[in-house]
Design an enzyme around this catalytic site. Structure first.
Site, PDB file in Angstrom:
ATOM      1  N   ASP A   1       0.861  -1.172   0.000  1.00 15.19           N
ATOM      2  CA  ASP A   1       0.000   0.000   0.000  1.00 15.19           C
ATOM      3  C   ASP A   1       0.907   1.235   0.000  1.00 15.19           C
ATOM      4  O   ASP A   1       2.106   1.149   0.244  1.00 15.19           O
ATOM      5  CB  ASP A   1      -0.938  -0.033   1.234  1.00 15.19           C
ATOM      6  CG  ASP A   1      -2.129   0.885   1.038  1.00 15.19           C
ATOM      7  OD1 ASP A   1      -3.140   0.690   1.724  1.00 15.19           O
ATOM      8  OD2 ASP A   1      -2.042   1.797   0.184  1.00 15.19           O
TER       9      ASP A   1
ATOM     10  N   GLU B   1      -9.903   7.350   4.823  1.00 14.57           N
ATOM     11  CA  GLU B   1      -8.850   6.767   5.653  1.00 14.57           C
ATOM     12  C   GLU B   1      -8.802   7.420   7.040  1.00 14.57           C
ATOM     13  O   GLU B   1      -9.854   7.675   7.637  1.00 14.57           O
ATOM     14  CB  GLU B   1      -7.510   6.865   4.907  1.00 14.57           C
ATOM     15  CG  GLU B   1      -7.595   6.179   3.521  1.00 14.57           C
ATOM     16  CD  GLU B   1      -6.276   6.053   2.834  1.00 14.57           C
ATOM     17  OE1 GLU B   1      -6.188   6.379   1.633  1.00 14.57           O
ATOM     18  OE2 GLU B   1      -5.297   5.602   3.468  1.00 14.57           O
TER      19      GLU B   1
HETATM   20  C1  GLC Z   1      -4.329   4.409   0.010  1.00 12.56           C
HETATM   21  C2  GLC Z   1      -5.214   3.267   0.471  1.00 12.56           C
HETATM   22  C3  GLC Z   1      -5.387   2.177  -0.561  1.00 12.56           C
HETATM   23  C4  GLC Z   1      -5.323   2.787  -1.948  1.00 12.56           C
HETATM   24  C5  GLC Z   1      -3.921   3.322  -2.147  1.00 12.56           C
HETATM   25  C6  GLC Z   1      -3.769   4.056  -3.487  1.00 12.56           C
HETATM   26  O1  GLC Z   1      -3.507   4.818   1.060  1.00 12.56           O
HETATM   27  O2  GLC Z   1      -4.819   2.633   1.689  1.00 12.56           O
HETATM   28  O3  GLC Z   1      -6.657   1.539  -0.321  1.00 12.56           O
HETATM   29  O4  GLC Z   1      -5.603   1.797  -2.926  1.00 12.56           O
HETATM   30  O5  GLC Z   1      -3.496   4.175  -1.096  1.00 12.56           O
HETATM   31  O6  GLC Z   1      -4.519   5.236  -3.471  1.00 12.56           O
END
Ligand code: GLC
Length: 590
Positions: free
Chosen positions: A274, A470
């Site tokens: 991630d 988030e």
């Molecule tokens: C974010 C999220 C993830 C997402 C990624 C790209 O922090 O945790 O779900 O796909 O980054 O945006």
């Protein structure tokens, strides 16, 4: 159907390709920088395997033509056939998690919590298929969806990305969603990504990126279970999770990624980290990268520091800190996914069948989104059967979320944290715009100040949360910070959304608006636009009817379809509802 990468054609193809690749070319395939940090020229020079758009990161005017131009440039760079290069087509990834929400004019579907309320996996498959086409219209071939989190605490800012608190309900959506996105891996499909591995919805107090403290038996039974149907359906990628399990960060957990996911469960696609999730494993970036690579991360989503990752990975491969067998396994998995997806046989993005297709935001797509809105609504209160309303009633519409397409879409829409107002959501209808369509005499007064007992028979008050994503959606008691994911020198933890689930404290303007209208003797129908259940005991004392609408997306008209009786309420709670007194259990709905 799960695709066998060992299919002779793929294995043979990947083996011959791998045998021609230098170490630099192999390590380049393992990186996914963010688009703002890398040019097509650098993609060519460093053999980069993938590029992403973070939430809200869009090219040019954020219209399909600009997306196609950007993807064309990256793809051409990756396919440059000159000495010292092996042409390997680049994959582009985005968070199309409720439709291709980033792009202006795309169909924006209800977030997963609303789909969970609909209890309709067949609808979810149709939504995924539509999403795949709108993603392809922009030249993108990979979406970081479905989220298979089983959210166990409403404090979590990502509750709305979870279908339910119930594992079985989440699992029922996994295969349909993967099938809808990946189909038969033909030209009308995109690559899916099951996320986040593992236990993202189970952290203590729902802290985003926090620590999930549970037994292995519970981790398997509650959080891993929805991945089984996704793997069976042949999901090609899995994203590692920011959270820790019993104090060990998932990004560095070789047991969870390699022994369980890859060996025991037989996952044969590739695992992507991630967003800079590797950085949080150690204050020493080189150590962090070694831990993640050796744990089984195959591709590294790195927002900015991709050149550092490149250099460090090369060093680790040359020194043996990361064995060549691990590098080869990662690259083999990445190449195998690209081959199984048919990427090597596809023309440049601009020449592909769906490029700039008019399907993006098309009426027939919006009709499915409107159907999903209808099916997602949960009726929690209906005193005196005030609902359904009559079209000819003298209706006052009020509330901060009544005429706000940005608010009804929530996070991961045009911007990472979502937007406010109507102008950023091109196409679609606000809830107010939908009501006005069916009740021409309705009037809008956002703060309710126009309420007049002599003028209005009933008020529809649209209340709830503003968009978030988030950690910025977390409910955290005062003085606590986002735990776990920050090491020295990292950016400050994300500020939380609030300190309580009580709506009257989070958003006192909503109760004030309801009370102003009630003071005129007008009965109130409340519609809650929110990313999760909230404590609304006080509001309920002043309303005749109460509807949970979750985050309905661009087609707010679906709310009027049910308020006025064209369609019945069929949604039921995917999460148990918190109250100071008794609780509405999961499954409740009038
Ligand atoms: C974010 C999220 C993830 C997402 C990624 C790209 O922090 O945790 O779900 O796909 O980054 O945006």
């Amino acid at each position: 159907m799960s695709f066998d990468p060992a299919a002779p054609s793929t294995t043979a193809f990947v083996d011959q390709l791998l045998s021609r690749m230098t170490l630099e070319q192999k390590v380049g395939q393992m990186l996914q920088p963010e688009r703002m940090a890398i040019t097509p020229e650098e993609v060519a020079r460093h053999h980069i395997g993938s590029v992403l758009s973070g939430g809200g990161s869009a090219p040019g005017a954020n219209v399909p033509a600009d997306w196609i131009a950007m993807n064309d440039a990256y793809w051409m760079a990756s396919m440059r056939d000159e000495p010292g290069r092996v042409p390997i087509p680049l994959l582009y990834g985005v968070d199309a998690v409720h439709g291709h929400g980033n792009v202006l004019g795309a169909t924006v579907f209800p977030h997963n919590i609303g789909l969970g309320a609909a209890r309709d996996p067949e609808l979810a498959e149709r939504i995924a298929r539509i999403t795949a086409r709108e993603v392809l219209a922009t030249g993108v071939d990979w979406t970081f969806a479905p989220t298979l989190a089983v959210a166990r605490h409403l404090y979590w800012g990502r509750t709305y990305e979870s279908f339910s608190e119930d594992t079985t309900l989440v699992a029922s959506y996994a295969a349909p969603f993967v099938r809808g996105l990946q189909g038969d891996l033909g030209t009308d499909s995109v690559i899916a990504c099951a996320k986040h591995w593992i236990g993202d919805g189970g952290t203590t107090d729902g802290r985003d990126q926090g620590n999930t403290v549970i037994s292995e038996e519970e981790l398997e039974r509650v959080h891993m279970a929805p991945y089984l149907p996704a793997l069976e359906a042949g999901v090609l990628t899995v994203m590692a999770s920011f959270n820790s399990w019993n104090g060990v960060k998932c990004h560095g957990n070789r047991y969870l990624i390699t022994e369980v996911l890859k060996e025991r469960l037989g996952f044969d696609g590739f695992v992507i980290s991630d967003w800079d999730g590797v950085d949080y494993l150690s204050d020493d970036p080189a150590e962090a990268l070694a831990m993640a690579a050796n744990a089984g991360i195959d591709m590294f989503m790195v927002s900015v520091k991709w050149e550092q990752y490149l250099d460090v990975l090369l060093q680790h491969a040359r020194s043996g800190v990361v064995p060549m067998s691990r590098i080869d396994d990662a690259v083999r998995r990445i190449l195998s996914v690209k081959h199984r997806y048919g990427l090597f046989d596809r023309p440049r993005p601009a020449a592909r069948p769906w490029a700039q297709h008019s399907c993006l935001g098309a009426p027939e797509h919006r009709a499915v989104a409107r159907e999903a809105v209808r099916k997602s609504l949960v009726l929690l209160q209906n005193d005196g059967d005030i609902l359904p309303l009559s079209r000819s009633a003298r209706i006052l519409v009020a509330g901060k979320n009544a005429d706000n397409r940005g608010h009804q879409c929530g996070g991961f829409t045009v911007a990472w944290q979502g937007t406010s107002g109507n102008q950023s959501i091109v196409g679609g209808t606000s809830i107010w715009e939908g009501i006005r369509e069916v009740a021409p005499d309705a009037v809008l007064s956002e703060d309710g100040s126009a309420a007049d007992g002599a003028e209005h028979d009933v008020a529809i008050v649209v209340i709830g949360e503003r968009p978030y994503a988030e950690g910025m959606g977390d409910i955290r008691p005062p003085g606590t910070v986002q735990p776990g994911s920050r090491t020295a020198g990292q950016p400050a933890p994300l500020a939380p959304y609030g300190e309580t689930l009580e709506l009257r404290i989070l958003h006192p303007e909503d109760l004030a608006c309801i009370r102003a209208i009630r003071a005129q003797g007008i009965p109130v129908v409340a519609v809650l636009v929110s990313g999760r259940p909230l404590i609304v005991d006080t509001e309920l004392e002043h309303t005749s009817a109460f509807v949970a609408a979750w985050l309905p997306g661009s087609e707010g008209q679906g709310v009027a379809d049910v308020l006025f009786g064209d369609h019945p309420f069929t949604g039921v709670l995917p999460f148990s509802w918190p109250t100071i007194g008794t609780r509405w259990p999961r499954g409740y709905g009038l």
